[in-house]
Scaffold this active site. Structure first.
Site, PDB file in Angstrom:
ATOM      1  N   LYS A  89      12.535  -7.512   1.248  1.00 52.17           N
ATOM      2  CA  LYS A  89      11.584  -8.223   0.391  1.00 52.17           C
ATOM      3  C   LYS A  89      10.316  -7.391   0.287  1.00 52.17           C
ATOM      4  CE  LYS A  89       8.079 -10.773   0.859  1.00 52.17           C
ATOM      5  NZ  LYS A  89       7.280 -10.375  -0.306  1.00 52.17           N
ATOM      6  N   PRO A  90      10.074  -6.818  -0.892  1.00 55.59           N
ATOM      7  CA  PRO A  90       8.842  -6.042  -1.074  1.00 55.59           C
ATOM      8  C   PRO A  90       7.659  -6.961  -1.350  1.00 55.59           C
ATOM      9  CG  PRO A  90      10.132  -6.013  -3.086  1.00 55.59           C
ATOM     10  CD  PRO A  90      10.934  -6.802  -2.082  1.00 55.59           C
ATOM     11  N   ALA A  91       6.465  -6.390  -1.335  1.00 55.65           N
ATOM     12  CA  ALA A  91       5.266  -7.168  -1.666  1.00 55.65           C
ATOM     13  C   ALA A  91       5.301  -7.557  -3.141  1.00 55.65           C
ATOM     14  CB  ALA A  91       4.032  -6.329  -1.375  1.00 55.65           C
ATOM     15  N   GLU A 135     -10.707  -4.568   9.811  1.00 58.78           N
ATOM     16  CA  GLU A 135     -10.254  -3.479   8.958  1.00 58.78           C
ATOM     17  C   GLU A 135     -10.799  -3.722   7.542  1.00 58.78           C
ATOM     18  OE1 GLU A 135      -5.895  -1.345   8.794  1.00 58.78           O
ATOM     19  OE2 GLU A 135      -5.981  -3.507   8.774  1.00 58.78           O
ATOM     20  N   ASN A 164       0.808  -1.236   0.000  1.00 61.98           N
ATOM     21  CA  ASN A 164       0.000   0.000   0.000  1.00 61.98           C
ATOM     22  C   ASN A 164       0.832   1.274   0.000  1.00 61.98           C
ATOM     23  OD1 ASN A 164       0.734  -0.510   2.645  1.00 61.98           O
ATOM     24  ND2 ASN A 164      -1.175   0.234   3.512  1.00 61.98           N
ATOM     25  N   SER A 206       0.138  -7.385   7.686  1.00 58.21           N
ATOM     26  CA  SER A 206      -1.004  -7.835   8.475  1.00 58.21           C
ATOM     27  C   SER A 206      -0.569  -8.385   9.839  1.00 58.21           C
ATOM     28  CB  SER A 206      -1.738  -8.940   7.710  1.00 58.21           C
ATOM     29  OG  SER A 206      -0.879 -10.045   7.547  1.00 58.21           O
ATOM     30  N   GLU A 215       4.960  -3.336  12.368  1.00 62.02           N
ATOM     31  CA  GLU A 215       3.917  -2.327  12.117  1.00 62.02           C
ATOM     32  C   GLU A 215       2.747  -3.088  11.505  1.00 62.02           C
ATOM     33  OE1 GLU A 215       3.993   0.675  13.014  1.00 62.02           O
ATOM     34  OE2 GLU A 215       6.124   1.002  13.384  1.00 62.02           O
ATOM     35  N   CYS A 255      -3.076   1.541   6.800  1.00 60.65           N
ATOM     36  CA  CYS A 255      -3.304   0.929   8.113  1.00 60.65           C
ATOM     37  C   CYS A 255      -3.749   1.966   9.130  1.00 60.65           C
ATOM     38  CB  CYS A 255      -2.070   0.183   8.579  1.00 60.65           C
ATOM     39  SG  CYS A 255      -0.593   1.160   8.433  1.00 60.65           S
TER      40      CYS A 255
HETATM   41  P1  ADP Z   1      -1.445  -7.492   3.206  1.00 59.09           P
HETATM   42  O1  ADP Z   1      -2.709  -8.117   3.658  1.00 59.09           O
HETATM   43  O2  ADP Z   1      -1.340  -6.040   3.448  1.00 59.09           O
HETATM   44  O3  ADP Z   1      -0.987  -7.917   1.839  1.00 59.09           O
HETATM   45  P2  ADP Z   1       0.475  -9.288   4.288  1.00 59.09           P
HETATM   46  O4  ADP Z   1       0.870  -9.348   5.717  1.00 59.09           O
HETATM   47  O5  ADP Z   1      -0.170 -10.457   3.688  1.00 59.09           O
HETATM   48  O6  ADP Z   1      -0.407  -7.987   4.230  1.00 59.09           O
HETATM   49  O7  ADP Z   1       1.695  -8.892   3.371  1.00 59.09           O
HETATM   50  C1  ADP Z   1       2.700  -7.991   3.774  1.00 59.09           C
HETATM   51  C2  ADP Z   1       4.034  -8.516   3.330  1.00 59.09           C
HETATM   52  O8  ADP Z   1       4.249  -9.776   3.953  1.00 59.09           O
HETATM   53  C3  ADP Z   1       4.162  -8.780   1.832  1.00 59.09           C
HETATM   54  O9  ADP Z   1       5.468  -8.442   1.425  1.00 59.09           O
HETATM   55  C4  ADP Z   1       3.940 -10.276   1.735  1.00 59.09           C
HETATM   56  O10 ADP Z   1       4.567 -10.854   0.607  1.00 59.09           O
HETATM   57  C5  ADP Z   1       4.613 -10.739   2.986  1.00 59.09           C
HETATM   58  N1  ADP Z   1       4.190 -12.070   3.468  1.00 59.09           N
HETATM   59  C6  ADP Z   1       2.990 -12.668   3.335  1.00 59.09           C
HETATM   60  N2  ADP Z   1       3.007 -13.896   3.905  1.00 59.09           N
HETATM   61  C7  ADP Z   1       4.257 -14.066   4.413  1.00 59.09           C
HETATM   62  C8  ADP Z   1       4.917 -15.118   5.132  1.00 59.09           C
HETATM   63  N3  ADP Z   1       4.278 -16.256   5.439  1.00 59.09           N
HETATM   64  N4  ADP Z   1       6.199 -14.937   5.485  1.00 59.09           N
HETATM   65  C9  ADP Z   1       6.849 -13.796   5.177  1.00 59.09           C
HETATM   66  N5  ADP Z   1       6.287 -12.771   4.519  1.00 59.09           N
HETATM   67  C10 ADP Z   1       5.013 -12.896   4.137  1.00 59.09           C
END
Ligand code: ADP
Length: 485
Positions: A179-181, A386, A156, A233, A254, A288
């Site tokens: 590691k980005p999303a 949320e 986001n 999350s 966070e 958030c």
């Molecule tokens: P959102 O619901 O905002 O996407 P997430 O917590 O799922 O929130 O994602 C936030 C970040 O955490 C992203 O970079 C995602 O790839 C990463 N992520 C999701 N699952 C895992 C996991 N099991 N281990 C490590 N990182 C993760």
């Protein structure tokens, strides 16, 4: 406004070099405004992450040996390089994430402010001398970088969430693997592009993309990583905190919020409406700290609802974030749209009144209309979860005590907001709310100079401000004896 493809890096950045995943596999990245693919990124796992960590560990001794001034020079150069291309970077961010161009540019500019703030704050990592209880010894307290920092960030705010962490890490003498999303990797990979451009030493910043659980496991288990910093999350935060805990790594988390936004009878209603628009609909409700539950006191409830409806129709325009005048871009993906639709349907099933909006957008983009529902109650999903989307649900309350109880009735404690012109009430309510961030007569309060962190299940630690460096530093006590005193 076209995408500058020179900024669209399709590889990961390890030890100052661009590489593919060991498996050769990739993940496609889609523009949420039209569903079209804009590129593909490597699907890395543990082995690439381990190499990135090794590079960060190798780069650590010389990076932390630099003076704070020398590190700040690199950081300011990085910021200069970003600002030179801020318009192109904003187009890139909007193309992968969806937010309107002005917000994208604002985010990148804020990210730069975080890095510049920390570059200077790094010069003020003071220690202490403590009066010694022994006449022949002296006590020194110094601070040292924790070491290699691993970061995992969400989609986001794909630029500034990284900037907050990167700024603090680099300033305190740490090196980093990020590691980005998977939805928004390009706004992260540009840090590699900029690092190359300014000649940041190899290994100081590394970026991997791909299999989130595998990358997260390597980060939590690799002994060289000394700190995990995560924004995302609460579910994933708990998982990472548990794994990091097994190996006694420092953590900053966070996590999610469920922000209350309270409008008292004595509020300046026009200001409250502007604050609600900004807090609820910025980033199409995908922050958030977005207002999630809007509590309005009975005496002004109808007037506030009417004014908010008018402001929504006059000020909010949904569309592709690259088009001028658009304030409401698409949501990140279909799942996000489904969640907002489910919250709207649930509220309507439980007696809420739809005032405006309530529909998905048409076409291939993942849009949802800005929506206003009155008559919200605590039985509804929107009261507890949320929504992370453009749904404003108005709850009615009678007394100040009721408002405080309702606001605090959640496992979250990130941001909250309230509007009142009574000074005594402002202090009472501010002190009673169990939240890390309190906006009093203000709907948007984030700045690099102030701490950002949640209470309860919203997280651990603070980002930004002088407090934001603490989590990247170890405190060392040295007892000096044998001084011949
Ligand atoms: P959102 O619901 O905002 O996407 P997430 O917590 O799922 O929130 O994602 C936030 C970040 O955490 C992203 O970079 C995602 O790839 C990463 N992520 C999701 N699952 C895992 C996991 N099991 N281990 C490590 N990182 C993760």
């Amino acid at each position: 406004m076209s995408l500058n493809t020179a900024l669209l890096k399709q590889q990961v950045y390890i030890n100052g070099a661009w590489t593919d995943a060991d498996s050769g596999q990739t993940i496609s990245v889609v523009n949420p405004a039209n569903g079209e693919s804009i590129g593909a990124i490597p699907y890395c796992g543990r082995s690439e992450t381990a190499r990135a960590i090794e590079a960060a560990q190798a780069a650590l001794p010389s990076w932390k040996a630099l003076t704070a001034d020398a590190r700040a020079d690199y950081m300011h150069k990085l910021c200069d390089a970003i600002m030179e291309q801020v318009d192109d970077l904003a187009v890139l961010l909007t193309s992968e994430m969806g937010k309107p161009l002005a917000e994208a540019k604002g985010e990148i500019t804020l990210g730069v402010k975080y890095i510049r703030f920390f570059a200077e704050e790094g010069k003020r990592i003071y220690g202490d001398t403590i009066p010694s209880p022994w006449p022949d010894r002296r006590i020194l307290v110094t601070k040292e970088p924790v070491g290699v920092v691993a970061s995992i960030t969400p989609w986001n705010f794909p630029n500034s969430m990284i900037a907050r962490k990167l700024g603090a890490a680099l300033a305190s003498g740490c090196t980093m693997v990020m590691k980005p999303a998977e939805f928004t990797p390009y706004s992260a990979l540009i840090y590699g592009v900029m690092a190359d451009k300014v000649g940041l030493p190899a290994g100081v910043v590394n970026i991997v993309t791909g299999d989130a659980p595998a990358i997260g496991e390597e980060m939590c288990e690799n002994p060289h990583v000394r700190k995990i910093t995560f924004t995302g999350s609460t579910r994933v935060g708990k998982l990472l905190a548990a794994n990091a805990g097994k190996n006694m790594k420092k953590i900053s988390m966070e996590l999610g919020g469920n922000a209350p936004f309270i409008v008292f009878d004595d509020a300046d209603l026009d200001k409250a409406v502007s604050g609600a628009i900004a807090s609820k609909f910025r980033n199409s409700g995908q922050t958030c700290v977005c207002a999630n539950r809007i509590y309005v006191q009975a005496g002004v409830y109808d007037a506030f609802a009417e004014k908010l409806k008018t402001a929504m129709s006059e000020q909010l325009k949904m569309g592709d974030g690259l088009q001028s005048g658009v304030t409401q871009g698409p949501l990140i993906n279909d799942a996000a749209v489904d969640k907002v639709a489910a919250h709207v349907q649930d509220a309507l099933n439980k007696g809420g009144t739809l005032v405006t909006g309530g529909q998905r957008g048409e076409g291939a983009g993942t849009f949802f209309e800005p929506t206003l529902i009155t008559g919200a109650t605590i039985e509804m999903k929107v009261a507890h979860e949320e929504t992370f989307g453009p749904l404003a649900a108005l709850f009615r309350f009678d007394s100040e005590a009721d408002a405080i109880n309702l606001a605090n009735d959640t496992e979250y404690g990130l941001a909250c907001y309230f509007y009142s012109q009574d000074l005594g009430r402002c202090f009472r309510v501010m002190e009673a709310l169990q939240y890390g961030l309190v906006g009093v007569n203000e709907g948007v309060i984030t700045t690099e100079v102030a701490p950002f962190g949640g209470f309860k299940e919203s997280g651990i630690g603070n980002e930004g401000s002088k407090y934001g460096l603490d989590d990247y530093l170890n405190i060392k006590y040295s007892c000096l004896g044998g001084l011949g005193l």
